[in-house]
Design an enzyme around this catalytic site. Structure first.
Site, PDB file in Angstrom:
ATOM      1  N   GLY A 192       0.811  -1.211   0.000  1.00 16.44           N
ATOM      2  CA  GLY A 192       0.000   0.000   0.000  1.00 16.44           C
ATOM      3  C   GLY A 192       0.841   1.257   0.000  1.00 16.44           C
ATOM      4  O   GLY A 192       1.942   1.310  -0.559  1.00 16.44           O
ATOM      5  N   SER A 193       0.343   2.287   0.667  1.00 22.88           N
ATOM      6  CA  SER A 193       0.897   3.636   0.517  1.00 22.88           C
ATOM      7  C   SER A 193       2.317   3.802   1.012  1.00 22.88           C
ATOM      8  O   SER A 193       3.003   4.750   0.603  1.00 22.88           O
ATOM      9  CB  SER A 193      -0.014   4.646   1.229  1.00 22.88           C
ATOM     10  N   VAL A 194       2.808   2.917   1.868  1.00 23.96           N
ATOM     11  CA  VAL A 194       4.200   3.045   2.302  1.00 23.96           C
ATOM     12  C   VAL A 194       5.139   2.919   1.111  1.00 23.96           C
ATOM     13  O   VAL A 194       6.262   3.437   1.128  1.00 23.96           O
ATOM     14  CB  VAL A 194       4.529   1.986   3.385  1.00 23.96           C
ATOM     15  N   PHE A 195       4.670   2.286   0.041  1.00 26.33           N
ATOM     16  CA  PHE A 195       5.501   2.107  -1.152  1.00 26.33           C
ATOM     17  C   PHE A 195       5.731   3.429  -1.887  1.00 26.33           C
ATOM     18  O   PHE A 195       6.642   3.533  -2.709  1.00 26.33           O
ATOM     19  CB  PHE A 195       4.850   1.093  -2.095  1.00 26.33           C
ATOM     20  N   LYS A 196       4.921   4.433  -1.599  1.00 25.35           N
ATOM     21  CA  LYS A 196       5.067   5.720  -2.284  1.00 25.35           C
ATOM     22  C   LYS A 196       6.428   6.353  -2.043  1.00 25.35           C
ATOM     23  O   LYS A 196       6.935   7.098  -2.884  1.00 25.35           O
ATOM     24  CB  LYS A 196       3.963   6.683  -1.833  1.00 25.35           C
TER      25      LYS A 196
END
Length: 241
Positions: A63-67
């Site tokens: 999810g968003s931690v990959f951003k």
């Protein structure tokens, strides 16, 4: 801390890992559900899944931690910085799918800091599709170790799963969704190892759990920290961090 978080959010399971980013040493690792090794023989066959360590053996969509990985790749490859911006109208159509922000809102003109602080899916997809493109984006995904084993000395580590443009089932939309951690599978240890590289001036260290080996003759052999690579430059890592 994990038990409290699970109770607060009504979660079935979870993992907490703590790493020294300068060495790769795993200082703490805990997962739920778990088991008592001293009573291993008492568990039944339908409880065998308790013996699997989620930290290295169960991949998930980050999810968003990959951003932060997407942002680092864009900064490193295209040199974007404080002057870069895009207009967030709340939706981006790419590869036959429509990417929307999690809050379904439009956020207007945003820079890289705004993209990350507001966790904007449209912004991340803009970086992967319009700033970098597939070849550049996946070069960095691989450089950060995704889709590969870390080599940690724990049994049954899995490499996770990354769709690449050369795969038969890869589509253009994958490039957009992977930018914010959907459609890609990683292990908690992979995610920690990659993000730790940004905290270590861009050098990614091999994770390890054994600090030293002691032998019967009194010999003590400390584990030597080992770099896995330099996925981004020092300047990029320090800027993102």
């Amino acid at each position: 801390a994990l038990d409290k978080a699970m109770a607060d959010y009504g979660a079935y399971g979870g993992t907490i890992l703590v790493m020294n980013p300068k060495t790769g040493a795993i200082l703490a690792s805990v997962s739920r559900p778990s088991y008592d090794p001293a009573r291993r023989s008492e568990y039944t066959k339908d409880q065998l899944d308790l013996f699997v360590d989620p930290a290295v053996s169960i991949p998930y969509e980050p999810g968003s931690v990959f951003k932060v990985i997407t942002a680092a790749a864009a900064v490193d490859s295209r040199g974007i910085g404080p002057s870069w911006s895009y207009y967030d109208n709340g939706a981006l159509q790419y590869g036959g799918v429509v990417i929307r922000n999690s809050d379904r809102g439009a956020h207007g003109t945003q820079d890289l800091q705004g993209l990350l602080s507001s966790s904007l899916n449209v912004g991340a997809a803009t970086l992967s599709t319009q700033v970098m493109g597939a070849d550049v984006f996946y070069r960095y995904v691989r450089a950060f170790g995704f889709g590969q084993l870390t080599g940690v000395e724990l049994v049954a580590e899995v490499p996770g799963f990354v769709h690449l443009p050369t795969d038969w089932d890869w589509t253009d939309s994958t490039l957009a969704t992977n930018s914010f951690g959907q459609g890609i599978a990683v292990t908690p240890l992979q995610m920690l190892t990659s993000v730790s590289a940004l905290a270590n001036h861009g050098t990614m260290m091999a994770p390890y759990v054994v600090a030293e080996r002691r032998y019967a003759d009194g010999t003590v052999v400390p584990t030597t920290p080992r770099p896995l690579g330099q996925p981004v430059s020092r300047a990029t890592a320090d800027y993102i961090a």
